[in-house]
Design a protein around this motif. Structure first.
Motif, PDB file in Angstrom:
ATOM      1  N   HIS A 149      51.099  23.895  33.822  1.00 31.72           N
ATOM      2  CA  HIS A 149      49.828  23.385  33.304  1.00 31.72           C
ATOM      3  C   HIS A 149      49.251  22.290  34.184  1.00 31.72           C
ATOM      4  O   HIS A 149      48.075  22.339  34.555  1.00 31.72           O
ATOM      5  N   PRO A 159      40.145  29.878  38.037  1.00 39.46           N
ATOM      6  CA  PRO A 159      40.949  30.559  37.015  1.00 39.46           C
ATOM      7  C   PRO A 159      42.253  31.088  37.613  1.00 39.46           C
ATOM      8  O   PRO A 159      42.245  31.626  38.724  1.00 39.46           O
ATOM      9  N   GLY A 189      43.783  30.075  29.941  1.00 38.82           N
ATOM     10  CA  GLY A 189      42.448  29.613  29.595  1.00 38.82           C
ATOM     11  C   GLY A 189      41.586  30.821  29.293  1.00 38.82           C
ATOM     12  O   GLY A 189      42.092  31.897  28.957  1.00 38.82           O
ATOM     13  N   GLU A 190      40.259  30.683  29.466  1.00 41.40           N
ATOM     14  CA  GLU A 190      39.370  31.776  29.105  1.00 41.40           C
ATOM     15  C   GLU A 190      39.323  32.848  30.193  1.00 41.40           C
ATOM     16  O   GLU A 190      39.252  34.039  29.916  1.00 41.40           O
TER      17      GLU A 190
END
Ligand code: AVJ
Length: 326
Positions: A149, A159, A189-190
């Motif tokens: 992280h 990303p 994440g997205e």
């Protein structure tokens, strides 16, 4: 400007203290069904033997996955986000990653591997071939702990794309595979993605030949783990007293590799411990799970990942899956 090559960054994530690792290994060997974790295969000799396995006629996974990648590389790359960070889990010599760099043009490459010295030289060679590319090596037993992280947050606009090729996921039992995939998902994440290879169900004879080749390379690879254990535990396994055995377990949909005692004997596992092996008693050294396309997509879904695309070879022997957070 300096002409000297800057060494790529190398980080070591928390690992179990060596003493605890040894306790776990010893514990496994003392179970009624003795077992040795597959990660112990990969000392220098084991890495060499695995490279030899990948070149065998019978061992189709490496070759088949490489065919899928080379045939569909641009189509796969087109589905990935721009300015991505590429995380190669179990990067080894980074040979597979090197083939992707010109198509994906990542902002950064992170190679993760348990073998630290090897990793250092792999990352140096990537950095030499791509002087503009930021390369980070992470020494980690990522199958046990995956926590990238902080590292990924250094590039908040890049990303992450996790690359987990080779069907290494097959070493996990399905529940553990799900837990591992969920940990990857938690890093996505997205816009993060997972590009993963999985070996597919096929006739028993083909599977068993791949794990018991005519030249005996897989047998040597399996037996070599005893030399690793001898060093780790100061044990006195004699590899010639064991034989290689590999079998497809249809019910569990996995290849199981064992080392079978040729005769009744005992082995010293360090100074205070001795283990008796009866004739034909086995040590479990590896599971290699096989999936159908649907089963693997279901595993991804159960891990919170939606399979957006997949690619296979003409015989459906191997699958490459692209997944995103559900
Ligand atoms: C590296 C785990 C993908 O399961 O096919 C090859 C290891 N063991 N031959 C596999 C292996 C015996 C390999 N993986």
């Amino acid at each position: 400007m300096s002409l000297a090559l800057e060494l790529p960054r190398l980080e070591t994530t928390l690992r179990l203290p060596a003493q605890d690792e040894r306790q776990q290994l010893l514990h496994g060997l003392l179970q009624t069904q003795a077992h040795i974790d597959s990660k112990y295969f990969y000392d220098d000799r084991g890495c060499e033997l695995f490279t030899d396995i990948c070149r065998l006629d019978e061992y189709y996974p490496t070759r088949t996955e490489a065919q899928i990648f080379s045939e569909h590389r641009d189509a796969i790359a087109a589905q990935l986000p721009r300015d991505l960070q590429w995380i190669d889990l179990g990067c080894g010599d980074c040979g597979k990653t090197l083939q992707w760099l010109s198509s994906i043009k990542p902002a950064r490459v992170i190679g993760v591997d348990i073998a630290g010295e090897f990793l250092q030289s792999s990352m140096i060679s990537v950095a030499q071939q791509h002087p503009q590319l930021e390369c980070v090596g992470v020494v980690s037993d990522f199958t046990q702990h995956l926590d990238l992280h902080a590292l990924l947050a250094e590039e908040p606009n890049a990303p992450p794309v996790f690359f987990y090729p080779g069907s290494s996921i097959g070493n996990f039992e399905p529940r553990a595979a799900m837990r591992f995939l969920r940990r990857i998902r938690a890093h996505c994440g997205e816009h993060g993605r997972l590009l993963i290879g999985a070996d597919l169900i096929k006739p028993r004879a083909i599977l068993e030949a791949a794990y018991d080749d005519a030249l005996g390379v897989t047998a040597a690879f399996n037996l070599n783990v005893l030399e690793v254990v001898n060093r780790e535990l100061d044990a006195d396994f004699q590899p010639e007293r064991f034989r290689h055995f590999a079998q497809f377990d249809e019910a569990h949909r996995r290849i199981e590799m064992h080392l079978i005692a040729r005769e009744r004997h005992s082995v010293s596992l360090g100074r205070h411990t001795r283990r008796y092996f009866g004739k034909d008693e086995g040590i479990l050294t590896e599971y290699s799970h096989k999936y159908s396309l649907d089963e693997f997509r279901a595993l991804l879904a159960a891990s919170g990942l939606r399979c957006s695309h997949y690619w296979t070879d003409p015989q459906d022997w191997f699958g490459v899956f692209l997944a995103e957070p559900l």
